[in-house]
Write a protein that holds these residues in place. Sequence first.
Motif, short mmCIF file in Angstrom:
data_model
loop_
_atom_site.label_atom_id
_atom_site.label_comp_id
_atom_site.label_asym_id
_atom_site.label_seq_id
_atom_site.Cartn_x
_atom_site.Cartn_y
_atom_site.Cartn_z
N CYS A 139 14.50 -47.56 -57.54
CA CYS A 139 15.45 -47.44 -56.44
C CYS A 139 14.85 -48.02 -55.16
CB CYS A 139 15.83 -45.97 -56.25
SG CYS A 139 17.16 -45.69 -55.05
N PHE A 140 13.59 -47.72 -54.90
CA PHE A 140 12.92 -48.27 -53.73
C PHE A 140 12.89 -49.80 -53.79
CE2 PHE A 140 10.13 -44.28 -52.77
CZ PHE A 140 11.22 -43.68 -52.14
N ALA A 141 12.70 -50.35 -55.00
CA ALA A 141 12.73 -51.80 -55.15
C ALA A 141 14.09 -52.36 -54.76
CB ALA A 141 12.38 -52.20 -56.58
N GLY A 142 15.15 -51.66 -55.16
CA GLY A 142 16.49 -52.09 -54.78
C GLY A 142 16.74 -51.99 -53.29
N VAL A 143 16.21 -50.95 -52.66
CA VAL A 143 16.35 -50.80 -51.21
C VAL A 143 15.70 -51.98 -50.49
CG1 VAL A 143 15.60 -49.42 -49.23
CG2 VAL A 143 16.55 -48.29 -51.24
N TRP A 144 14.48 -52.33 -50.90
CA TRP A 144 13.83 -53.49 -50.28
C TRP A 144 14.68 -54.74 -50.48
CZ3 TRP A 144 12.22 -57.63 -53.41
CH2 TRP A 144 11.76 -58.73 -52.68
N ALA A 145 15.21 -54.94 -51.69
CA ALA A 145 16.00 -56.14 -51.96
C ALA A 145 17.18 -56.25 -51.01
CB ALA A 145 16.46 -56.14 -53.41
N ARG A 146 17.84 -55.14 -50.74
CA ARG A 146 18.99 -55.16 -49.83
C ARG A 146 18.57 -55.55 -48.41
NH1 ARG A 146 23.91 -56.29 -49.66
NH2 ARG A 146 24.37 -54.94 -51.44
N GLN A 162 19.28 -46.13 -67.10
CA GLN A 162 18.82 -45.43 -65.91
C GLN A 162 18.10 -46.37 -64.95
OE1 GLN A 162 16.52 -42.46 -68.01
NE2 GLN A 162 18.00 -40.84 -67.52
N ARG A 163 17.31 -47.27 -65.49
CA ARG A 163 16.53 -48.15 -64.62
C ARG A 163 17.44 -49.11 -63.86
NH1 ARG A 163 10.55 -49.46 -66.57
NH2 ARG A 163 10.52 -49.63 -64.28
N THR A 164 18.44 -49.66 -64.55
CA THR A 164 19.37 -50.54 -63.86
C THR A 164 20.23 -49.75 -62.87
OG1 THR A 164 20.96 -50.36 -65.69
CG2 THR A 164 19.44 -52.21 -65.73
N LYS A 165 20.59 -48.51 -63.24
CA LYS A 165 21.39 -47.68 -62.35
C LYS A 165 20.67 -47.42 -61.04
CE LYS A 165 22.64 -42.81 -61.76
NZ LYS A 165 22.64 -41.46 -62.40
N TRP A 166 19.40 -47.06 -61.11
CA TRP A 166 18.70 -46.67 -59.90
C TRP A 166 18.29 -47.87 -59.05
CZ3 TRP A 166 18.86 -42.29 -57.42
CH2 TRP A 166 19.25 -41.15 -58.12
N PHE A 167 17.95 -48.99 -59.68
CA PHE A 167 17.74 -50.19 -58.88
C PHE A 167 19.04 -50.55 -58.18
CE2 PHE A 167 18.21 -54.69 -58.13
CZ PHE A 167 17.05 -55.00 -57.44
N ASN A 206 21.48 -48.60 -57.36
CA ASN A 206 21.78 -47.62 -56.33
C ASN A 206 21.02 -47.95 -55.04
OD1 ASN A 206 23.03 -44.99 -55.52
ND2 ASN A 206 20.88 -44.39 -55.28
N GLY A 207 19.75 -48.32 -55.18
CA GLY A 207 18.96 -48.69 -54.02
C GLY A 207 19.50 -49.95 -53.36
N TYR A 208 19.88 -50.92 -54.18
CA TYR A 208 20.38 -52.18 -53.63
C TYR A 208 21.74 -51.98 -52.96
CZ TYR A 208 21.88 -57.00 -53.24
OH TYR A 208 22.33 -58.20 -52.75
N ARG A 209 22.58 -51.17 -53.56
CA ARG A 209 23.92 -50.95 -53.01
C ARG A 209 23.87 -50.24 -51.67
NH1 ARG A 209 25.38 -48.32 -56.77
NH2 ARG A 209 25.38 -46.20 -55.95
N THR A 210 23.02 -49.24 -51.55
CA THR A 210 22.99 -48.42 -50.34
C THR A 210 22.01 -48.96 -49.30
OG1 THR A 210 21.24 -46.94 -51.15
CG2 THR A 210 23.54 -46.38 -51.71
N GLY A 211 20.92 -49.59 -49.75
CA GLY A 211 19.90 -50.05 -48.83
C GLY A 211 19.21 -48.94 -48.07
N ASP A 212 19.26 -47.73 -48.63
CA ASP A 212 18.78 -46.55 -47.91
C ASP A 212 17.81 -45.77 -48.79
OD1 ASP A 212 18.37 -44.25 -46.47
OD2 ASP A 212 20.47 -43.64 -46.40
N PRO A 213 16.51 -45.68 -48.43
CA PRO A 213 15.57 -44.94 -49.26
C PRO A 213 15.90 -43.46 -49.38
CG PRO A 213 14.55 -45.61 -47.18
CD PRO A 213 15.85 -46.32 -47.27
N ALA A 214 16.66 -42.93 -48.43
CA ALA A 214 17.06 -41.52 -48.52
C ALA A 214 18.01 -41.28 -49.69
CB ALA A 214 17.71 -41.07 -47.22
N ARG A 215 18.61 -42.34 -50.21
CA ARG A 215 19.52 -42.23 -51.34
C ARG A 215 18.80 -42.40 -52.67
NH1 ARG A 215 24.81 -43.04 -49.63
NH2 ARG A 215 25.36 -42.35 -51.73
N CYS A 216 17.48 -42.32 -52.63
CA CYS A 216 16.67 -42.51 -53.84
C CYS A 216 16.07 -41.20 -54.34
CB CYS A 216 15.56 -43.53 -53.58
SG CYS A 216 16.17 -45.21 -53.32
N GLY A 241 18.51 -32.51 -59.67
CA GLY A 241 19.57 -32.57 -60.68
C GLY A 241 19.28 -33.58 -61.78
N GLY A 242 20.32 -34.01 -62.45
CA GLY A 242 20.18 -34.96 -63.56
C GLY A 242 19.94 -36.36 -63.06
N ILE A 243 19.49 -37.21 -63.96
CA ILE A 243 19.19 -38.59 -63.61
C ILE A 243 19.94 -39.57 -64.50
CG2 ILE A 243 16.99 -38.25 -62.47
CD1 ILE A 243 15.60 -38.68 -65.11
#
Length: 286
Positions: A203-210, A262-267, A269-279, A284-286
């Motif tokens: 997810c953090f990787a996706g956040v950076w990408a955004r 799960q791995r594609t989902k969380w990357f 999610n990070g890319y879509r939101t661009g927000d580390p707080a959303r990681c 709960g569940g993953i």
Amino acid sequence: MDFDDDARLDASQVEDVGGGRGGFPRGGIAVGGGAAGIIVLLLALIFGINPGDITGRDQPPALQPGSDLSQQCRTGADADQSEKCRVVGVVNSIQDYWSGKIDGYTPAKTILYTGGVQTACGAAESSVGPFYCPADQRVYIDLNFFNDLRTRFGAEGGPFAQAYVIAHEYGHHVQNLLGTMGRVGQAAGAQGASVRLELQADCFAGVWARNAVNTGFYAKPFSDADIREALDAAAAVGDDRIQEQMRGRINPEAFTHGTSEQRTKWFGNGYRTGDPARCDTFSGGI
């Protein structure tokens, strides 16, 4: 993935040490790090098998000299022409982003090596894949891994697949700086702490990408094709996919990194939101 030709690279963040001598005996992996924590591996250690069985590279290559990246990697134009300079550019951008998000951010050097390398977490050889050592706060990469990603694991590969891998490892550095690693432990299993750590790093990787274009190293935002490379690489190294490929069966109790989905989902999610707080992968569940 196009760098800004005029961007100034800081090659001091990446060191090419060369090498060629592996550190693991046949049949096992010797790692350490004491109270500092764990080595977080991208591929190996998932099944408790010899990593050479995964990569097919049991014999270390001949000794290879390192190179002076400060002479090779000066601008974004260099990063567009050279794989090692591209690593420098990616690392520079990732650390520029996180230094603006974490008070007192401590840069982590990336070590490029061939065959094997000694780390504060123990000896490592290239067959374990890229990893982050919390004991010395360094990311270790043998660039041969990116060929394995395509030829052994069926990923599409490409420059942004490489960038995803590097950004994932720096996600672990962020977790280490924030104390997350020591706080949550490293229990395996489909809902275990190890999987949750890995998915947060995705997810953090996706956040950076955004946010990467805002670091000044890239000429334009990443394209849809770039993001597809990252998603494809994330899917290729899912626990379920690797277990099926290596063992012919899936054992969720042995999961350490998360499924392909799960791995594609969380990357994503990070890319879509661009927000580390959303990681937050720990609630709960993953």
